[in-house]
Scaffold this motif. Structure first.
Motif, PDB file in Angstrom:
ATOM      1  N   PRO A  41       0.807  -1.235   0.000  1.00 52.67           N
ATOM      2  CA  PRO A  41       0.000   0.000   0.000  1.00 52.67           C
ATOM      3  C   PRO A  41       0.840   1.286   0.000  1.00 52.67           C
ATOM      4  CG  PRO A  41      -0.889  -1.566   1.573  1.00 52.67           C
ATOM      5  CD  PRO A  41       0.455  -2.085   1.152  1.00 52.67           C
ATOM      6  N   ASP A  42       2.126   1.173   0.334  1.00 50.08           N
ATOM      7  CA  ASP A  42       3.016   2.347   0.307  1.00 50.08           C
ATOM      8  C   ASP A  42       3.812   2.426  -0.994  1.00 50.08           C
ATOM      9  OD1 ASP A  42       2.282   3.173   2.884  1.00 50.08           O
ATOM     10  OD2 ASP A  42       3.780   1.854   3.817  1.00 50.08           O
ATOM     11  N   PHE A  43       3.585   1.490  -1.886  1.00 46.48           N
ATOM     12  CA  PHE A  43       4.347   1.429  -3.137  1.00 46.48           C
ATOM     13  C   PHE A  43       3.593   2.232  -4.194  1.00 46.48           C
ATOM     14  CE2 PHE A  43       6.001  -0.427  -7.049  1.00 46.48           C
ATOM     15  CZ  PHE A  43       7.323  -0.704  -6.753  1.00 46.48           C
ATOM     16  N   GLY A  44       4.150   3.361  -4.585  1.00 43.83           N
ATOM     17  CA  GLY A  44       3.477   4.213  -5.571  1.00 43.83           C
ATOM     18  C   GLY A  44       4.348   4.468  -6.772  1.00 43.83           C
ATOM     19  N   LYS A  45       4.027   5.554  -7.483  1.00 43.82           N
ATOM     20  CA  LYS A  45       4.764   5.798  -8.732  1.00 43.82           C
ATOM     21  C   LYS A  45       6.247   6.121  -8.520  1.00 43.82           C
ATOM     22  CE  LYS A  45       2.957  10.506  -9.581  1.00 43.82           C
ATOM     23  NZ  LYS A  45       2.105  10.709  -8.379  1.00 43.82           N
ATOM     24  N   GLU A  46       6.584   6.753  -7.378  1.00 42.90           N
ATOM     25  CA  GLU A  46       8.005   7.030  -7.129  1.00 42.90           C
ATOM     26  C   GLU A  46       8.774   5.723  -6.902  1.00 42.90           C
ATOM     27  OE1 GLU A  46       5.688   8.669  -5.270  1.00 42.90           O
ATOM     28  OE2 GLU A  46       5.819  10.695  -6.125  1.00 42.90           O
ATOM     29  N   GLU A  47       8.174   4.846  -6.116  1.00 48.03           N
ATOM     30  CA  GLU A  47       8.826   3.560  -5.842  1.00 48.03           C
ATOM     31  C   GLU A  47       8.980   2.759  -7.134  1.00 48.03           C
ATOM     32  OE1 GLU A  47      10.290   2.442  -3.196  1.00 48.03           O
ATOM     33  OE2 GLU A  47       9.770   4.173  -1.963  1.00 48.03           O
ATOM     34  N   PHE A  48       7.978   2.842  -7.991  1.00 51.66           N
ATOM     35  CA  PHE A  48       8.030   2.117  -9.264  1.00 51.66           C
ATOM     36  C   PHE A  48       9.161   2.684 -10.129  1.00 51.66           C
ATOM     37  CE2 PHE A  48       6.519   1.138 -13.633  1.00 51.66           C
ATOM     38  CZ  PHE A  48       6.385  -0.235 -13.507  1.00 51.66           C
ATOM     39  N   ALA A  49       9.264   4.010 -10.160  1.00 52.95           N
ATOM     40  CA  ALA A  49      10.319   4.648 -10.952  1.00 52.95           C
ATOM     41  C   ALA A  49      11.700   4.250 -10.425  1.00 52.95           C
ATOM     42  CB  ALA A  49      10.156   6.165 -10.929  1.00 52.95           C
ATOM     43  N   LYS A  50      11.813   4.174  -9.096  1.00 44.95           N
ATOM     44  CA  LYS A  50      13.067   3.777  -8.467  1.00 44.95           C
ATOM     45  C   LYS A  50      13.452   2.346  -8.882  1.00 44.95           C
ATOM     46  CE  LYS A  50      13.883   3.618  -3.779  1.00 44.95           C
ATOM     47  NZ  LYS A  50      13.450   3.958  -2.415  1.00 44.95           N
ATOM     48  N   ALA A  51      12.466   1.486  -8.905  1.00 45.03           N
ATOM     49  CA  ALA A  51      12.708   0.093  -9.309  1.00 45.03           C
ATOM     50  C   ALA A  51      13.167   0.040 -10.767  1.00 45.03           C
ATOM     51  CB  ALA A  51      11.446  -0.742  -9.112  1.00 45.03           C
ATOM     52  N   LEU A  52      12.519   0.822 -11.633  1.00 43.76           N
ATOM     53  CA  LEU A  52      12.899   0.824 -13.050  1.00 43.76           C
ATOM     54  C   LEU A  52      14.314   1.363 -13.240  1.00 43.76           C
ATOM     55  CD1 LEU A  52       9.792   1.962 -15.133  1.00 43.76           C
ATOM     56  CD2 LEU A  52      10.551  -0.349 -14.578  1.00 43.76           C
ATOM     57  N   GLU A  53      14.664   2.318 -12.408  1.00 41.59           N
ATOM     58  CA  GLU A  53      16.009   2.879 -12.468  1.00 41.59           C
ATOM     59  C   GLU A  53      17.036   1.792 -12.127  1.00 41.59           C
ATOM     60  OE1 GLU A  53      17.859   6.420  -9.999  1.00 41.59           O
ATOM     61  OE2 GLU A  53      15.822   6.869 -10.714  1.00 41.59           O
ATOM     62  N   ASP A  54      16.713   1.018 -11.117  1.00 39.44           N
ATOM     63  CA  ASP A  54      17.576  -0.085 -10.723  1.00 39.44           C
ATOM     64  C   ASP A  54      17.718  -1.077 -11.885  1.00 39.44           C
ATOM     65  OD1 ASP A  54      18.545  -1.361  -7.810  1.00 39.44           O
ATOM     66  OD2 ASP A  54      18.167  -2.830  -9.378  1.00 39.44           O
ATOM     67  N   TYR A  55      16.603  -1.378 -12.501  1.00 42.68           N
ATOM     68  CA  TYR A  55      16.603  -2.315 -13.642  1.00 42.68           C
ATOM     69  C   TYR A  55      17.507  -1.810 -14.764  1.00 42.68           C
ATOM     70  CZ  TYR A  55      15.036  -4.962 -17.690  1.00 42.68           C
ATOM     71  OH  TYR A  55      15.013  -5.740 -18.821  1.00 42.68           O
ATOM     72  N   ALA A  56      17.425  -0.522 -15.025  1.00 44.91           N
ATOM     73  CA  ALA A  56      18.188   0.065 -16.142  1.00 44.91           C
ATOM     74  C   ALA A  56      19.690  -0.099 -15.934  1.00 44.91           C
ATOM     75  CB  ALA A  56      17.825   1.533 -16.314  1.00 44.91           C
ATOM     76  N   GLY A  57      20.107  -0.255 -14.680  1.00 45.96           N
ATOM     77  CA  GLY A  57      21.522  -0.415 -14.391  1.00 45.96           C
ATOM     78  C   GLY A  57      21.988  -1.862 -14.413  1.00 45.96           C
ATOM     79  N   ARG A  58      21.072  -2.771 -14.642  1.00 46.38           N
ATOM     80  CA  ARG A  58      21.443  -4.195 -14.623  1.00 46.38           C
ATOM     81  C   ARG A  58      22.045  -4.600 -15.969  1.00 46.38           C
ATOM     82  NH1 ARG A  58      17.956  -7.073 -10.735  1.00 46.38           N
ATOM     83  NH2 ARG A  58      17.384  -5.474  -9.206  1.00 46.38           N
ATOM     84  N   GLU A  59      22.914  -5.580 -15.913  1.00 40.60           N
ATOM     85  CA  GLU A  59      23.435  -6.148 -17.154  1.00 40.60           C
ATOM     86  C   GLU A  59      22.883  -7.560 -17.263  1.00 40.60           C
ATOM     87  OE1 GLU A  59      27.755  -6.711 -19.306  1.00 40.60           O
ATOM     88  OE2 GLU A  59      27.534  -7.287 -17.236  1.00 40.60           O
ATOM     89  N   ARG A  60      22.080  -7.798 -18.254  1.00 35.54           N
ATOM     90  CA  ARG A  60      21.489  -9.128 -18.426  1.00 35.54           C
ATOM     91  C   ARG A  60      22.371  -9.943 -19.353  1.00 35.54           C
ATOM     92  NH1 ARG A  60      15.332  -8.677 -19.774  1.00 35.54           N
ATOM     93  NH2 ARG A  60      15.239 -10.653 -18.653  1.00 35.54           N
TER      94      ARG A  60
END
Ligand code: IPE
Ligand code: IPE
Ligand code: MG
Length: 239
Positions: free
Chosen positions: A215-234
């Motif tokens: 319930p505390d996970f909103g658009k900022e948290e989602f953006a933060k997660a996507l930012e983390d993803y963008a830094g991953r090397e698959r």
């Protein structure tokens, strides 16, 4: 099939284990159902954020096959909530270009919920901006077992040669057939487990676990997660 090493900016498919509604309610001295109601706002925010960031598929684990074991009151509350959300958000889904889909044992759902869901799926089937996939009465082992049964029947009927069973054959018999595998798996509320979610499909998904309760996970948290993803090397097993 081996994939190229990639550094992708935005995941095409994000899957989320929306966990922590009960703990959120407890923290606020509220009944568990209030936690689920509060989680609804997060769903709305994350759906809008997914569209904003250009995510094409969003799968939300809303109710597992195991969740039927919860107290009757909670299960009924969740089903009522689900029905209300589908009904109240239908127009919005049309406006936003959202195609509603489900994975899971739809036959387990109460008639009223199933009918509401099927109507919404039908009404939104031409939409192409975001596929919103709700995992309802979903269990990965149940899904794989059903796929095995279907494949077994085809073999028995002489329609399928066992030697020709490929990974694609298995994928094609899952609830998710036609949907690309998740690139990014998010779990809220800190639990380091998969809880029977998309075991086949997440083979190469990047995993992100946050202590934030759903319930505390909103658009900022989602953006933060996507930012983390963008830094991953698959690497997909490559180097
Ligand atoms: C997730 O929150 C929602 C569902 C499983 C339906 P929980 O209800 O599991 O919340 P916690 O894990 O008890 O905090
Ligand atoms: C997973 O959460 C299922 C959903 C989010 C719908 P649970 O709360 O049911 O999973 P466990 O009990 O922590 O494994
Ligand atoms: Mg939980």
């Amino acid at each position: 099939m081996a994939k190229e090493k990639t550094v992708s900016a935005v995941p095409q498919h994000v899957a989320i284990i929306m966990d922590g509604n009960g703990r959120w309610a407890q923290k606020h001295h509220l009944p568990r159902l209030s936690g689920h109601e509060a989680g609804r706002k997060s769903v709305k925010q994350v759906v809008q954020a997914a569209i904003h960031h250009g995510v094409r598929y969003l799968t939300l684990y809303a109710f597992s096959v195991e969740n039927w074991q919860r107290p009757r009151e909670e299960v009924q509350g969740l089903m009522g909530l689900l029905r209300g959300v589908i009904r109240e958000e239908l127009n919005e889904m049309g406006k936003e270009g959202i195609r509603l889909r489900t994975i899971g044992r739809k036959q387990d759902l109460p008639d009223a919920v199933r009918e509401e869901l099927e109507a919404a799926i039908e009404r939104t089937k031409e939409n192409q901006r975001l596929d919103l996939i709700l995992a309802l009465s979903y269990g990965s082992r149940a899904e794989i077992t059903e796929a095995m049964q279907a494949i077994g029947r085809e073999v028995k009927d002489g329609k399928l040669d066992p030697d020709k069973i490929r990974e694609e054959t298995v994928s094609a018999h899952l609830y998710t057939h036609g949907i690309p595998d998740p690139d990014f798996l998010i779990r809220t509320s800190g639990e380091m487990r998969i809880s029977n979610f998309m075991l086949w499909q997440i083979s190469y998904a990047e995993i992100y676990v946050t202590p934030v309760l759903w319930p505390d996970f909103g658009k900022e948290e989602f953006a933060k997660a996507l930012e983390d993803y963008a830094g991953r090397e698959r690497r997909f097993g490559g180097i």
